[in-house]
Design an enzyme around this catalytic site. Structure first.
Site, PDB file in Angstrom:
ATOM      1  N   HIS A 120       0.849  -1.183   0.000  1.00  0.00           N
ATOM      2  CA  HIS A 120       0.000   0.000   0.000  1.00  0.00           C
ATOM      3  C   HIS A 120       0.887   1.235   0.000  1.00  0.00           C
ATOM      4  CE1 HIS A 120       0.777  -1.368   4.112  1.00  0.00           C
ATOM      5  NE2 HIS A 120       0.716  -0.091   4.486  1.00  0.00           N
ATOM      6  N   HIS A 122       1.309   5.179   1.108  1.00  0.00           N
ATOM      7  CA  HIS A 122       0.857   6.197   2.056  1.00  0.00           C
ATOM      8  C   HIS A 122       0.943   7.564   1.399  1.00  0.00           C
ATOM      9  CE1 HIS A 122       0.961   3.745   5.801  1.00  0.00           C
ATOM     10  NE2 HIS A 122       1.813   3.034   5.089  1.00  0.00           N
TER      11      HIS A 122
END
Length: 158
Positions: A120, A122
């Site tokens: 993922h 950020h």
């Protein structure tokens, strides 16, 4: 070198986790977007708020597929993820007027990934002086609005 302290993350670090659980896959599969702070879904990724944010507006862009390394992203996923990241930087600029952003990812637990099995990205809005005496002296970060307020503010702009 400056250090960004995030002691409130300890609740997540110390929480019990089952090996078969993936917070991202669960949020993607459940379709309880408001409850799980999912802001947006596209063909290959979704945007979710970090519930242990470094700053207000801290979001994550997550591939829909459960993969653990950036090299596993296909061309369509890469294009979609970066388009969504660009769009959400614009949305966060409108919502929060930051002076800049930190954008990044940690691949593997050794690199600092709290959720190492599902990559993922950020996106963290930053302001001049967003660390101050309370974070330095008290080892505490002040987040100035609730997750729900932040969620609603971003959602209104989508």
């Amino acid at each position: 070198m400056k250090t960004l302290w995030a002691p409130w993350r300890m609740a997540y670090i110390l929480s019990e986790k089952k090996p078969e659980d993936c917070v991202f896959c669960n949020a993607f599969r459940e379709r309880k977007d408001e409850e799980n702070y999912v802001l947006f879904r596209s063909k290959h990724c979704f945007v979710i708020m970090n519930i242990y944010p470094y700053n207000p507006g801290h979001i994550m862009v997550v591939p829909n597929r459960h993969i653990d390394h950036i090299k596993l992203l296909n061309e369509q996923e890469r294009a979609d993820i970066f388009q969504v990241m660009q769009t959400f930087c614009n949305i966060l600029e409108t919502a929060f007027k930051p002076n800049g952003f930190n954008i990044g990812m940690n691949i593997g637990s050794t690199a600092g990934a709290g959720i190492a099995d599902h990559i993922h990205f950020h996106i963290v809005p930053r302001w001049n002086g967003d660390t101050n005496f309370i974070s330095t002296v008290c080892d505490t970060k002040v987040i100035s609005e609730s997750l729900r307020q932040t969620y609603n503010k971003i959602k209104e702009l989508i």
